[in-house]
Design a protein around this motif. Structure first.
Motif, PDB file in Angstrom:
ATOM      1  N   ARG A 144      54.270  73.624 -20.600  1.00 24.94           N
ATOM      2  CA  ARG A 144      52.870  73.774 -20.219  1.00 24.94           C
ATOM      3  C   ARG A 144      52.667  74.036 -18.728  1.00 24.94           C
ATOM      4  O   ARG A 144      51.917  74.955 -18.367  1.00 24.94           O
ATOM      5  N   PRO A 145      53.287  73.283 -17.804  1.00 25.45           N
ATOM      6  CA  PRO A 145      53.070  73.569 -16.377  1.00 25.45           C
ATOM      7  C   PRO A 145      53.508  74.982 -15.991  1.00 25.45           C
ATOM      8  O   PRO A 145      52.848  75.649 -15.199  1.00 25.45           O
ATOM      9  N   VAL A 146      54.626  75.419 -16.559  1.00 23.91           N
ATOM     10  CA  VAL A 146      55.114  76.766 -16.254  1.00 23.91           C
ATOM     11  C   VAL A 146      54.165  77.815 -16.829  1.00 23.91           C
ATOM     12  O   VAL A 146      53.856  78.819 -16.177  1.00 23.91           O
ATOM     13  N   ARG A 162      50.973  77.532 -17.398  1.00 22.12           N
ATOM     14  CA  ARG A 162      49.776  77.564 -16.563  1.00 22.12           C
ATOM     15  C   ARG A 162      50.038  78.305 -15.261  1.00 22.12           C
ATOM     16  O   ARG A 162      49.182  79.041 -14.768  1.00 22.12           O
ATOM     17  N   GLY A 163      51.226  78.122 -14.707  1.00 24.06           N
ATOM     18  CA  GLY A 163      51.573  78.835 -13.483  1.00 24.06           C
ATOM     19  C   GLY A 163      51.636  80.336 -13.689  1.00 24.06           C
ATOM     20  O   GLY A 163      51.182  81.112 -12.836  1.00 24.06           O
ATOM     21  N   ARG A 185      50.382  77.089 -27.071  1.00 22.88           N
ATOM     22  CA  ARG A 185      50.328  75.698 -27.540  1.00 22.88           C
ATOM     23  C   ARG A 185      50.953  75.542 -28.921  1.00 22.88           C
ATOM     24  O   ARG A 185      51.611  74.553 -29.220  1.00 22.88           O
ATOM     25  N   ARG A 241      54.908  76.093 -28.584  1.00 28.96           N
ATOM     26  CA  ARG A 241      55.650  75.182 -27.710  1.00 28.96           C
ATOM     27  C   ARG A 241      56.250  74.042 -28.534  1.00 28.96           C
ATOM     28  O   ARG A 241      55.572  73.438 -29.365  1.00 28.96           O
TER      29      ARG A 241
END
Length: 288
Positions: free
Chosen positions: A242-244, A246-247, A284, A287
């Motif tokens: 998720r963080p990647v 979003r980046g 989502r 993942r």
């Protein structure tokens, strides 16, 4: 006779399924509204430069219609008359109205379908009429609007809704990867001279940034290779943590903002970020 009354109501898991359907519909609403903003801006631009569609303008229909055969036949003759100036100005006016309603209002499902179909049809009409000046943002917008329209033909079908969202997400990823692949095989993109050359033009150029990159070719080369790498790896957003993810999406927004600021590619921002809700939704679901 003995009998046991059966429970009446939703099947087990029905509440979860309803929540997922509502979430998917919210994704489509976001896609439609972001795309409508781009359509509204594009319609305003066409209306502001409508004189270019006149018989003496650069997009004269007397000239452009020579690309087609059989326009004198019924019913194409009526289509040709609609595309004549000044009648053709009605098309961006209708497009502006439909985009504003979709963006600012809360239309129900059937009205959304009609508005999306209007945006798709007017986009196709203006591409036939104007032909030149259209780019990848117009293509991705038309695909997005068309797929969102098709989804309205299957009310209550969760699989159709999910398929449409996934198609939009995968189409956007393919568009980014294809753009990166084309740049990768181009020597002028790998060495950075393509960016300098684009910024030197009157249509897509910026005098200040052009001078900076001309004086510092290493910076131009780094920027070009960064663009290539970003576009080629963009599809990883579907499976990245998720963080990647979003980046990657944040980098995409920044990339289109920079293009809008220095190259005037305003519609790219709205056309491609309209697909980001679909990408986030699919990411989502894929993942681990």
């Amino acid at each position: 006779m003995n009998w046991i009354p059966q429970a009446v109501g939703r099947p087990e898991g029905g509440g979860e399924a309803a929540a997922e359907a509502a979430a998917a519909d919210r994704v489509l609403v976001r896609i439609e509204k972001i795309g409508a903003m781009g359509a509204l801006i594009g319609a305003l631009e066409q209306l502001a430069a409508s004189s270019a569609l006149s018989d003496d303008g650069i997009f004269s229909w007397r000239v452009n219609q020579t690309r087609f055969r059989g326009l004198e036949r019924f019913p194409l003759t009526y289509v040709s008359r609609l595309l004549e100036y000044p009648r053709v100005v009605v098309i961006p006016q209708v497009r502006l109205t439909a985009a504003a309603r979709l963006l600012l209002g809360r239309p129900h499902r059937r009205e959304r379908a009609a508005l999306l179909l209007t945006l798709t049809g007017t986009a196709a009409g203006m591409q036939v009429r104007q032909y030149y000046g259209y780019d990848g943002s117009d293509n991705i917008s038309m695909i997005t609007f068309l797929v969102a329209t098709l989804e309205k033909a299957f009310p209550g079908d969760d699989r159709a809704r999910e398929a449409c969202i996934r198609f939009i997400a995968f189409q956007a990823c393919v568009a980014y990867a294809a753009a990166g692949a084309i740049k990768l095989v181009s020597p002028v993109w790998r060495d950075g001279s393509a960016i300098t050359g684009i910024l030197r033009t009157r249509v897509y150029g910026d005098k200040g940034l052009y001078r900076l990159l001309r004086l510092h070719p290493a910076v131009a080369r780094a920027v070009a290779r960064g663009v290539i790498l970003g576009e080629l790896t963009f599809p990883l957003v579907l499976v990245a943590p998720r963080p990647v993810a979003r980046g990657i999406l944040g980098a995409g927004v920044f990339f289109h903002l920079v293009n809008g600021r220095f190259m005037g590619l305003n519609r790219f921002l709205w056309a491609f970020t309209a697909t980001y809700p679909a990408i986030a939704h699919v990411s989502r679901s894929l993942r681990p």
